[in-house]
Design an enzyme around this catalytic site. Structure first.
Site, PDB file in Angstrom:
ATOM      1  N   GLY A  61       0.830  -1.200   0.000  1.00  0.00           N
ATOM      2  CA  GLY A  61       0.000   0.000   0.000  1.00  0.00           C
ATOM      3  C   GLY A  61       0.861   1.245   0.000  1.00  0.00           C
ATOM      4  O   GLY A  61       0.626   2.203   0.735  1.00  0.00           O
ATOM      5  N   THR A  63       1.756   3.592  -2.393  1.00  0.00           N
ATOM      6  CA  THR A  63       1.666   4.707  -3.341  1.00  0.00           C
ATOM      7  C   THR A  63       0.848   5.879  -2.804  1.00  0.00           C
ATOM      8  O   THR A  63       0.737   6.912  -3.456  1.00  0.00           O
ATOM      9  CB  THR A  63       1.053   4.247  -4.681  1.00  0.00           C
ATOM     10  OG1 THR A  63      -0.210   3.613  -4.438  1.00  0.00           O
ATOM     11  CG2 THR A  63       1.976   3.273  -5.389  1.00  0.00           C
ATOM     12  N   ASP A  64       0.268   5.726  -1.633  1.00  0.00           N
ATOM     13  CA  ASP A  64      -0.528   6.799  -1.031  1.00  0.00           C
ATOM     14  C   ASP A  64      -0.352   6.784   0.479  1.00  0.00           C
ATOM     15  O   ASP A  64       0.038   5.769   1.071  1.00  0.00           O
ATOM     16  CB  ASP A  64      -2.021   6.626  -1.353  1.00  0.00           C
ATOM     17  CG  ASP A  64      -2.348   6.920  -2.803  1.00  0.00           C
ATOM     18  OD1 ASP A  64      -2.200   8.086  -3.212  1.00  0.00           O
ATOM     19  OD2 ASP A  64      -2.744   5.988  -3.519  1.00  0.00           O
ATOM     20  N   GLY A  65      -0.668   7.905   1.096  1.00  0.00           N
ATOM     21  CA  GLY A  65      -0.813   7.977   2.539  1.00  0.00           C
ATOM     22  C   GLY A  65       0.388   7.518   3.339  1.00  0.00           C
ATOM     23  O   GLY A  65       1.550   7.801   3.013  1.00  0.00           O
ATOM     24  N   ILE A  66       0.114   6.790   4.409  1.00  0.00           N
ATOM     25  CA  ILE A  66       1.154   6.358   5.341  1.00  0.00           C
ATOM     26  C   ILE A  66       2.169   5.450   4.659  1.00  0.00           C
ATOM     27  O   ILE A  66       3.379   5.567   4.893  1.00  0.00           O
ATOM     28  CB  ILE A  66       0.513   5.645   6.549  1.00  0.00           C
ATOM     29  CG1 ILE A  66      -0.290   6.653   7.384  1.00  0.00           C
ATOM     30  CG2 ILE A  66       1.582   4.980   7.420  1.00  0.00           C
ATOM     31  CD1 ILE A  66      -1.096   6.022   8.505  1.00  0.00           C
ATOM     32  N   GLY A  67       1.721   4.553   3.779  1.00  0.00           N
ATOM     33  CA  GLY A  67       2.639   3.635   3.105  1.00  0.00           C
ATOM     34  C   GLY A  67       3.657   4.358   2.252  1.00  0.00           C
ATOM     35  O   GLY A  67       4.859   4.032   2.277  1.00  0.00           O
ATOM     36  N   TYR A 205     -14.027  -3.634   9.755  1.00  0.00           N
ATOM     37  CA  TYR A 205     -12.741  -2.927   9.782  1.00  0.00           C
ATOM     38  C   TYR A 205     -12.098  -3.041  11.160  1.00  0.00           C
ATOM     39  O   TYR A 205     -10.923  -3.419  11.287  1.00  0.00           O
ATOM     40  CB  TYR A 205     -12.939  -1.452   9.413  1.00  0.00           C
ATOM     41  CG  TYR A 205     -11.650  -0.664   9.493  1.00  0.00           C
ATOM     42  CD1 TYR A 205     -10.703  -0.747   8.478  1.00  0.00           C
ATOM     43  CD2 TYR A 205     -11.370   0.152  10.592  1.00  0.00           C
ATOM     44  CE1 TYR A 205      -9.509  -0.049   8.550  1.00  0.00           C
ATOM     45  CE2 TYR A 205     -10.186   0.864  10.676  1.00  0.00           C
ATOM     46  CZ  TYR A 205      -9.261   0.760   9.650  1.00  0.00           C
ATOM     47  OH  TYR A 205      -8.076   1.451   9.730  1.00  0.00           O
TER      48      TYR A 205
END
Length: 323
Positions: A61, A63-67, A205
């Site tokens: 994951g 390519t965006d955000g925290i990753g 979730y």
């Protein structure tokens, strides 16, 4: 006059409860302080992440955000990066950005974790021959917005199971033989503050993050004899697209950092503590949340998610009017 034991026993029980609470909530802080101070007293222990864990990190994951920010932060420390995400164009862009900024090697693998078991043979082949030192199990998905279980599309429920649970489990299994052979490595599992209680209207979730919590703590016990770190990172709200349903969350603030600020703090804790929220203000929130009984946390979570659902509906109405 009351017998002395009627006073002593409650006092001892209270002292025990307070001690357990303090240990659970302060152990991460103490571990970080010790790790920061150790090099001043034992210089030989002052090792870089490359020296401690190895030259390659895999981030899912990414390519965006925290990753994405984890990938950039680790690359800034001289670690080569394997990016795993779904969209080829984004993977190429992040790989190029990393190489230009930090002069490290990159490799990218396009994989859709929602597809479940069939993708793992490809991942195993792509990672074969790479001495993975750090695995960051970051990939995750959430509901589009908080809602009743029977109103959530069935495909989305399978996505939560395949992405949030299966990916961390199976990728950990793939990289562990090499780490055990080298007796070196780190598994970083990104959970969530929702692991703390059942969460109405985001049932699957929160349950998936409770799985990650328990999975990670059990793996810590299994991997300690091999010298492998297994870190649990449990962020609370961060301004990433996963939280787009809430205008309140996306405004950010002292207790809601952006992904870059969050990742800087979280990567700093790697190798220093086995369990962390990853961000100082999240640690305060996590500590305060745990003071309440589970039924109260569940109640508050349900009310909060009902409010977030209303915010989502309001956004939709505003968009419809604008069109």
């Amino acid at each position: 006059m009351l017998p002395i034991w009627t006073l002593v026993v409650p006092a001892l029980v209270g002292l025990w409860a307070l001690s357990c609470w303090l240990y659970d909530n302060l152990k991460s802080v103490v571990q970080i302080v010790i790790a920061v101070l150790t090099p001043y007293f034992v210089p030989a222990e002052n090792k870089t992440l490359v020296e401690r864990f190895g030259k390659w990190a895999v981030i899912t994951g990414s390519t965006d955000g925290i990753g994405r920010q984890y990938a950039l932060q680790l690359a800034a420390r001289g670690i080569n990066i394997v990016l795993i995400s779904r969209t080829v164009e984004k993977l190429m862009a992040v790989a190029s950005e990393i190489e230009q900024k930090h002069q490290v090697k990159t490799k990218w693998i396009a994989a859709d974790f929602s597809q479940g078991r069939p993708i793992y043979d490809k991942l195993r082949q792509e990672l074969d021959g790479i001495p993975v030192g750090i695995l960051v199990n970051n990939v995750g998905t959430n509901l589009e917005y908080p809602d009743d279980l029977d109103r959530v599309p069935e495909d989305k429920l399978w996505d939560v199971i395949n992405i949030n649970i299966a990916a961390a489990t199976m990728l950990t299994r793939i990289v562990l033989p090499g780490m055990k052979q080298r007796r070196q490595g780190a598994i970083v599992n990104i959970s969530s503050g929702s692991e703390l209680q059942p969460l109405p209207y985001m049932t699957t979730y929160a349950a998936s993050k409770a799985y990650i919590h328990n999975f990670t703590l059990a793996m810590q016990y299994e991997l300690e004899p091999f010298g492998i770190t297994c870190q649990l990172v449990s962020p609370l709200f961060v301004t990433t697209k996963m939280n787009n349903f809430s205008t309140t969350v996306m405004k950010g603030g002292l207790f809601i950092p952006n992904a870059e600020s969050y990742a800087k703090h979280a990567v700093f804790t790697l190798g220093k503590t086995k369990q962390t929220t990853g961000y100082w203000s999240h640690g305060i929130q996590y500590c305060m949340i745990r003071l309440g009984p589970e039924w109260l946390r569940t109640l508050i979570g349900g009310i909060m998610n009902q409010q977030f659902r209303e915010e989502y509906y309001a956004q939709k109405r505003s968009t419809a009017k604008a069109q």
